[in-house]
Scaffold this active site. Structure first.
Site, mmCIF file in Angstrom:
data_model
loop_
_atom_site.group_PDB
_atom_site.id
_atom_site.type_symbol
_atom_site.label_atom_id
_atom_site.label_comp_id
_atom_site.label_asym_id
_atom_site.label_seq_id
_atom_site.Cartn_x
_atom_site.Cartn_y
_atom_site.Cartn_z
ATOM 1 N NE ARG A 12 -1.535 -2.442 3.032
ATOM 2 C CZ ARG A 12 -1.851 -3.986 1.539
ATOM 3 N NH1 ARG A 12 -2.763 -3.764 1.621
ATOM 4 N NH2 ARG A 12 -1.255 -4.610 2.596
ATOM 5 C CE LYS A 48 25.827 -4.165 -6.206
ATOM 6 N NZ LYS A 48 26.210 -2.936 -7.629
ATOM 7 N NE ARG A 56 7.781 0.584 4.629
ATOM 8 C CZ ARG A 56 6.441 0.518 4.486
ATOM 9 N NH1 ARG A 56 5.739 -0.911 4.227
ATOM 10 N NH2 ARG A 56 5.485 1.120 4.537
HETATM 11 C C1 NCD Z 1 2.745 -1.387 8.592
HETATM 12 C C2 NCD Z 1 3.785 -0.378 8.210
HETATM 13 O O1 NCD Z 1 4.150 -0.850 7.482
HETATM 14 O O2 NCD Z 1 3.868 -0.283 9.301
HETATM 15 N N1 NCD Z 1 1.389 -0.927 6.887
HETATM 16 C C3 NCD Z 1 1.472 -0.063 6.131
HETATM 17 O O3 NCD Z 1 3.008 0.744 6.157
HETATM 18 N N2 NCD Z 1 0.605 0.232 5.520
HETATM 19 C C4 NCD Z 1 1.464 -2.197 9.371
HETATM 20 C C5 NCD Z 1 2.348 -3.350 9.389
HETATM 21 O O4 NCD Z 1 3.020 -3.457 8.730
HETATM 22 O O5 NCD Z 1 1.911 -4.352 9.687
#
Ligand code: NCD
Length: 319
Positions: free
Chosen positions: A63, A92, A113
């Site tokens: 998502r 690497k 992320r």
């Molecule tokens: C969440 C996350 O990545 O923290 N998911 C998301 O971004 N919608 C929740 C999860 O992974 O449980």
């Protein structure tokens, strides 16, 4: 076109690392912009024209990454990125700082992320383009929180005065930490923390609730608190953050929301979940009108459109 002057005056920090990078006024402005985008998408279709978003995802995502990408495309921009650590030079041994110094040569804004807490903050310190934290380890997930606030606001018309239950893995759930940080700032909010003893919210999260003057209670079972909740935020137990599999297996099914439990809830209680769901919401609940989680996933795209166009627009203004 969205033309609230106050919105333009208060916005916009360069990076979004922590939900507290935004004031309540800025969040209200973003929500208003998200609403306008839903009503008049054509007015925003060129807001990010000729701009590029890089999505750097060193942890799995469906998502968050796709809604960022869809948001950028709907604003007339383009996207590029990596969808896993293995497919980038991080595998690497490249540092976050070097990765960012490189990626900013190719993109105007970066959503990152990372499994390590604080990595997006490190990225921001080395970046000349805006960095958006798309989830860092077990710590923060501010754009999921914007999604959650947008969903709550759309359905309830306000954020103050709500009693919100958060259930499941409150220790490792970054969505929970950021959502509590945001909600605690609204007057009259009551936070109900439902978790096993081993997965309670960290002390710094509890301190944040106290500091902002919200009220809270902690409990181990859902049934007793269901009747008082305006919204219930379910979460999965975060398997990838556990040190041993046995603990995960023992705790993973601590809470399963089913129709029997839903019968104790208010007729308009809203069920939220950042998704992905594992076992914690029974499939039978999906057809209940109070189940908002798939709608919530859709709202995530609109609020990310609001966020991207605001940050990129503020950049233009300052140029
Ligand atoms: C969440 C996350 O990545 O923290 N998911 C998301 O971004 N919608 C929740 C999860 O992974 O449980």
């Amino acid at each position: 076109m969205f033309n609230d002057q106050s919105y333009k005056e208060v916005f916009m920090p360069h990076h979004l690392i922590d939900i507290h990078d935004f004031t309540r006024e800025e969040i209200a402005a973003l929500i208003a912009l998200g609403e306008d985008i839903i009503v008049r998408p054509q007015d925003y279709q060129d807001s990010a024209a000729r701009k590029k978003l890089a999505t750097l995802f060193f942890e799995p995502s469906t998502r968050t990454r796709l809604s960022f990408e869809a948001a950028m495309l709907d604003l007339g921009g383009s996207v590029l990125g990596v969808a896993s650590e293995d497919s980038s030079s991080a595998a690497k041994g490249e540092s976050v700082a070097d990765t960012i110094r490189t990626v900013q040569c190719y993109a105007d804004i970066i959503a990152m992320r990372h499994p390590k807490e604080g990595a997006p903050l490190v990225a921001a310190k080395h970046a000349t383009v805006p960095i958006i934290n798309a989830g860092d380890g077990g710590q923060n997930h501010p754009t999921q929180t914007l999604t959650d606030l947008f969903t709550l606001h759309r359905e309830f018309g306000q954020l103050h005065g709500l009693t919100i239950g958060l259930c499941g893995d409150l220790k490792f759930g970054r969505t929970v930490h950021s959502l509590i940080a945001a909600m605690a700032r609204y007057p009259g909010v009551h936070v109900v923390l439902i978790s096993p003893n081993e997965l309670t919210a960290p002390d710094y999260v509890i301190d944040m609730i106290k500091r902002h003057g919200a009220t809270y209670e902690e409990c181990r079972t859902m049934e007793s608190v269901m009747p008082k909740l305006d919204a219930l935020y379910m979460t999965r137990v975060q398997r990838e953050r556990f040190f041993n599999e046995e603990d995960y297996i023992r705790l993973k099914d601590s809470y399963i929301l089913n129709m029997e439990k839903m019968s104790l809830a208010k007729k308009d209680m809203m069920i939220l979940h950042p998704l992905p769901r594992v076992n914690e919401i029974d499939l039978e609940v999906d057809s209940d009108p109070r189940a908002m989680y798939f709608k919530q996933a859709k709202y995530g795209m609109y609020i990310r459109m609001a966020l991207l166009s605001s940050i990129l627009g503020a950049g233009d203004k300052n140029a």
